[in-house]
Design a protein around this motif. Structure first.
Motif, short mmCIF file in Angstrom:
data_model
loop_
_atom_site.label_atom_id
_atom_site.label_comp_id
_atom_site.label_asym_id
_atom_site.label_seq_id
_atom_site.Cartn_x
_atom_site.Cartn_y
_atom_site.Cartn_z
N SER A 267 0.69 -1.04 0.03
CA SER A 267 0.03 0.00 0.00
C SER A 267 0.85 1.47 -0.04
O SER A 267 0.69 2.25 -0.91
CB SER A 267 -1.00 -0.19 1.13
OG SER A 267 -1.80 -1.27 1.06
N ALA A 268 1.84 1.21 0.76
CA ALA A 268 2.67 2.48 1.04
C ALA A 268 3.58 2.54 -0.48
O ALA A 268 3.78 3.82 -1.05
CB ALA A 268 3.72 2.36 2.00
N ALA A 271 1.31 4.03 -3.19
CA ALA A 271 1.20 5.50 -2.68
C ALA A 271 2.57 6.22 -3.27
O ALA A 271 2.45 7.40 -3.92
CB ALA A 271 1.00 5.80 -1.22
N TRP A 275 2.37 9.14 -6.17
CA TRP A 275 2.99 10.50 -5.76
C TRP A 275 4.06 10.76 -6.97
O TRP A 275 3.97 11.93 -7.81
CB TRP A 275 3.80 10.49 -4.65
CG TRP A 275 4.69 11.65 -4.56
CD1 TRP A 275 4.47 13.04 -4.13
CD2 TRP A 275 5.85 11.46 -4.79
NE1 TRP A 275 5.57 13.74 -4.26
CE2 TRP A 275 6.62 12.81 -4.77
CE3 TRP A 275 6.85 10.44 -5.15
CZ2 TRP A 275 8.12 13.11 -4.99
CZ3 TRP A 275 8.31 10.82 -5.36
CH2 TRP A 275 8.80 11.97 -5.36
N GLN A 280 -1.22 12.85 -6.33
CA GLN A 280 -0.95 12.90 -4.57
C GLN A 280 -2.36 12.80 -3.76
O GLN A 280 -2.35 11.92 -2.85
CB GLN A 280 -0.76 14.13 -4.43
CG GLN A 280 0.73 14.84 -4.78
CD GLN A 280 1.08 15.25 -6.09
OE1 GLN A 280 0.11 15.20 -7.07
NE2 GLN A 280 2.19 15.76 -6.44
N HIS A 282 -4.88 10.45 -4.77
CA HIS A 282 -4.96 9.07 -4.58
C HIS A 282 -3.74 8.49 -3.85
O HIS A 282 -4.10 7.40 -3.06
CB HIS A 282 -4.75 8.39 -6.01
CG HIS A 282 -5.92 8.65 -6.93
ND1 HIS A 282 -7.22 8.60 -6.31
CD2 HIS A 282 -5.81 8.86 -8.21
CE1 HIS A 282 -8.00 8.69 -7.57
NE2 HIS A 282 -7.24 8.72 -8.54
N ALA A 283 -2.80 8.92 -3.87
CA ALA A 283 -1.65 8.28 -2.70
C ALA A 283 -2.09 8.75 -1.26
O ALA A 283 -1.93 7.83 -0.62
CB ALA A 283 -0.42 9.39 -3.09
N VAL A 284 -2.55 9.70 -1.06
CA VAL A 284 -2.93 9.90 0.47
C VAL A 284 -4.12 9.30 0.74
O VAL A 284 -4.41 8.56 2.13
CB VAL A 284 -3.34 11.62 0.51
CG1 VAL A 284 -4.04 11.65 2.06
CG2 VAL A 284 -2.26 12.36 0.35
N GLU A 285 -5.24 9.07 -0.37
CA GLU A 285 -6.20 8.01 -0.04
C GLU A 285 -5.59 6.59 0.42
O GLU A 285 -6.09 6.02 1.46
CB GLU A 285 -6.99 8.21 -1.36
CG GLU A 285 -8.14 7.02 -1.20
CD GLU A 285 -8.87 7.07 -2.36
OE1 GLU A 285 -9.79 6.02 -2.64
OE2 GLU A 285 -8.63 7.62 -3.38
N VAL A 286 -4.83 6.10 -0.25
CA VAL A 286 -4.27 4.88 0.20
C VAL A 286 -3.53 4.91 1.24
O VAL A 286 -3.77 3.99 2.33
CB VAL A 286 -3.32 4.50 -1.09
CG1 VAL A 286 -2.39 2.96 -0.70
CG2 VAL A 286 -4.03 4.07 -2.36
N LEU A 287 -2.63 5.73 1.65
CA LEU A 287 -2.15 6.03 3.06
C LEU A 287 -2.91 6.06 4.23
O LEU A 287 -3.00 5.44 5.24
CB LEU A 287 -1.16 7.11 2.94
CG LEU A 287 0.29 6.87 2.15
CD1 LEU A 287 0.88 8.20 2.23
CD2 LEU A 287 0.92 5.84 2.46
N ALA A 327 7.00 6.80 2.36
CA ALA A 327 5.68 7.61 1.51
C ALA A 327 5.30 9.22 1.82
O ALA A 327 5.11 9.86 0.96
CB ALA A 327 4.59 6.53 1.68
#
Length: 361
Positions: A267-268, A271, A275, A280, A282-287, A327
């Motif tokens: 997951s990280a 992300a 990024w 970004q 989507h990356a924050v959503e996954v994190l 991440a």
């Protein structure tokens, strides 16, 4: 210098506060042996790739002396052929448990060495580690196949295993780019590396038929993007194409397509890949989904079986925690982390078609 209690910029709304990041960095530091080794967790085995991942995370938190100790461990225990063994029991160099030597494991220290140098500006460290990186690259490139892909490993007998893994070769591509950057800093031209890096990147981006079919694993989906071999519109298309197969909203990223199991490391890393191509949000959503894996004292479970509401395997790993910190560091603009994962200024080797030097677009 910062410390795990005061980790500088490692704070991302909805993902980690500075205090939470400090607790995670402190936990990673607490798993480190006095000789610098960073096993998966205290008493578990060490592999060179995850050892470097954890060391890079320590650098993001300002724990530069601890990170340097981890790289010095690699320097002291490098095999005469430039390699490291695939696993060491409890991080003890006297107790290798897998005498195979894997190409991506041996390539990845170049990423960590460049990351540490960019984080600290430590010229003595860079000079000390350059021969280590140079020897490791020689070992790795001896395994490169005719199509540009990296053979997976040498087995315990020394036999080269010809099969190539897409994820491993993609990781090797990122590492070779970092090695070329270190060669430039050392003032040592490496034209053979430039050719090899260009061929490897081309294979990863355009010739998946050269690799064993591991398409059921999410790493084969996002790693060509994470490692910088696929960028621009092609990267966006690649990530979109299998998003619904691997991403479970609110939980994270499946390790294996058909299993109801999400993992923190994948997951990280996804992300980071998001990024790196400008996604970004989507990356924050996954994190944000990884809060489920976090313990109150800053550790991270390796994975979660959402069908059973159970953490599995029942372990907390330095590399899972490290991947989260990396991440967050990228998303908050840490210069060293953005340099090695953004890749905009890293050499890209020679384009196999035009034989000319290239840089990441």
């Amino acid at each position: 210098m910062t410390s795990p209690e005061h980790p500088g910029p490692l704070a991302l709304p909805g993902v980690l506060t500075a205090e939470e990041a400090g607790a995670t960095a402190a936990w990673i530091a607490g798993q480190q042996r006095p000789d610098g080794a960073l096993p998966w967790f205290e008493g578990h085995h060490l592999d060179p790739w995850d050892h470097v991942e954890a060391a890079m995370a320590l650098d993001t938190a300002g724990e530069h002396d601890r990170a340097a100790a981890a790289y010095d461990w690699l320097a002291r225990h490098q095999n005469p052929d430039g390699s490291w063994y695939a696993a060491y029991a409890a991080g003890d160099p006297r107790r290798p448990t897998d005498l195979g030597r894997e190409s991506n494991f041996c390539a990845y220290p170049a990423v960590g060495v460049l990351h540490h140098y960019l984080a600290t500006g430590d010229e003595a460290f860079r000079r000390r580690m350059w021969p280590v990186v140079r020897a490791a690259v020689a070992f790795v490139l001896d395994l490169q196949r005719d199509g540009g892909q990296l053979g997976w490993r040498r087995d315990a007998t020394g036999r080269a295993v010809p099969d190539a893994l897409l994820t491993g070769s993609a990781s090797g591509y990122q590492a070779l780019r970092c090695a070329l950057a270190l060669a430039e800093l050392a003032g040592e031209a490496q034209p053979d590396w430039e050719v090899a890096t260009g061929r490897l990147g081309h294979a990863v981006a355009h010739h998946e038929e050269l690799f064993l079919d591991k398409s059921r694993y999410s790493m084969d989906w996002y790693y060509p993007v994470l490692a910088g071999a696929v960028r621009g519109e092609a990267a966006a298309e690649r990530l979109a194409a299998r998003w619904d197969e691997f991403v479970v909203p609110g939980f994270g990223v499946r390790c294996v397509r058909e299993n109801p199991w999400v993992t923190g490391g994948e997951s990280a890393e996804l992300a980071l890949a998001l990024w790196s191509v400008g996604q970004q949000e989507h990356a924050v959503e996954v994190l944000r989904a990884l809060s489920r894996l976090r313990t109150p004292d800053g550790r991270y479970w390796t994975g979660y079986v959402y069908a059973d509401d159970a953490f599995w395997p029942v372990e907390h790993t330095t590399w899972t925690a490290g991947s989260v910190l990396l991440a967050v560091a990228a998303l908050t603009g840490d210069p060293a982390t953005t340099a090695v994962f953004g890749g905009h200024d890293l050499p890209a080797g020679l384009d196999p078609d035009c034989r000319c030097p290239a840089r990441d677009a």
